[in-house]
Design a protein around this motif. Sequence first.
Motif, short mmCIF file in Angstrom:
data_model
loop_
_atom_site.label_atom_id
_atom_site.label_comp_id
_atom_site.label_asym_id
_atom_site.label_seq_id
_atom_site.Cartn_x
_atom_site.Cartn_y
_atom_site.Cartn_z
N TYR A 36 -3.83 -11.91 0.58
CA TYR A 36 -2.99 -10.74 0.46
C TYR A 36 -1.61 -11.05 1.05
O TYR A 36 -1.50 -11.85 1.99
N ASN A 41 7.00 -3.38 6.54
CA ASN A 41 6.79 -1.93 6.43
C ASN A 41 6.10 -1.52 5.12
O ASN A 41 6.32 -0.42 4.61
N GLN A 42 5.29 -2.43 4.60
CA GLN A 42 4.56 -2.14 3.38
C GLN A 42 3.06 -2.34 3.60
O GLN A 42 2.65 -2.90 4.62
N GLY A 43 2.29 -1.88 2.63
CA GLY A 43 0.86 -2.15 2.68
C GLY A 43 0.57 -3.56 2.19
O GLY A 43 1.46 -4.38 2.03
N LEU A 44 -0.69 -3.82 1.93
CA LEU A 44 -1.12 -5.15 1.48
C LEU A 44 -1.20 -5.20 -0.04
O LEU A 44 -1.68 -4.26 -0.66
N GLN A 45 -0.77 -6.32 -0.59
CA GLN A 45 -0.83 -6.53 -2.03
C GLN A 45 -1.64 -7.78 -2.31
O GLN A 45 -1.42 -8.83 -1.70
N TYR B 35 -8.32 1.07 7.77
CA TYR B 35 -8.17 -0.14 8.57
C TYR B 35 -7.15 0.12 9.68
O TYR B 35 -6.18 0.85 9.50
N GLN B 37 -4.44 -1.98 12.01
CA GLN B 37 -3.75 -3.26 12.12
C GLN B 37 -2.86 -3.24 13.37
O GLN B 37 -1.78 -2.65 13.36
N LEU B 91 -4.01 1.69 7.95
CA LEU B 91 -3.96 1.47 6.51
C LEU B 91 -5.15 2.13 5.83
O LEU B 91 -6.28 1.99 6.28
N PHE B 107 -4.13 -0.90 -1.33
CA PHE B 107 -3.73 -0.39 -0.03
C PHE B 107 -2.54 0.55 -0.13
O PHE B 107 -1.63 0.35 -0.95
N GLY B 108 -2.53 1.56 0.74
CA GLY B 108 -1.36 2.39 0.92
C GLY B 108 -0.35 1.69 1.81
O GLY B 108 -0.60 0.58 2.31
N GLN B 109 0.79 2.36 2.04
CA GLN B 109 1.85 1.75 2.83
C GLN B 109 1.58 1.82 4.33
O GLN B 109 2.25 1.14 5.10
#
Lengths: 114, 116
Positions: A36, A41-45, B35, B37, B91, B107-109
């Motif tokens: 990933y 400042n973002q989520g996981l991709q 989650y 983090q 998350l 996943f969200g931001q």
Amino acid sequence: AQSVTQLDSQVPVFEEAPVELRCNYSSSVSVYLFWYVQYPNQGLQLLLKYLSGSTLVKGINGFEAEFNKSQTSFHLRKPSVHISDTAEYFCAVISTDSWGKLQFGAGTQVVVTP
Amino acid sequence: EAGVAQSPRYKIIEKRQSVAFWCNPISGHATLYWYQQILGQGPKLLIQFQNNGVVDDSQLPKDRFSAERLKGVDSTLKIQPAKLEDSAVYLCASSLDPRERNTEAFFGQGTRLTVV
């Protein structure tokens, strides 16, 4: 139980140079493997995943990874990086006896400079 | 297709206060994950729901953390009372049936919590 070790906490690299991020795992059962990416400042991709079949997996943005069962490794590579590849990269596993639970490594920060 | 929505994006509270985070998963996703983090670490699963039932909450500090997904759609994660070590990004992720191995978690931001 399984664990994931990312061997480098930070990898500095020049633009257009190749990069390799190392990931090793341990598990008493078979696993599925993932990489990933997380931009600031973002989520996981999801970049790519290995479920079965060919051990060389190609993902988005020119990344690829190779599953090595004997060495329990799943290293991520890109032949030529861009400034926009600056991000944190996480290796993760799902054991086949769990219910979709992702176990993450600590992450590798990639910093690309001109 | 809309992604996983989380709110708020940022929250600052004092220790011993309470806080709640909200997550709306992708439509049709039966599985929802929370989650935690902590800075410099990889995400750690706190709780996993399948529809409105809990699949795994083994890592949830149940003396202070609670989560619910009453109608099998959106979810709320609460911390009461908060401690300094709860400072982290929370998350939310969702997926179709994780027993299908091709299922990807989205996943969200995240919500960045700072406890002072």
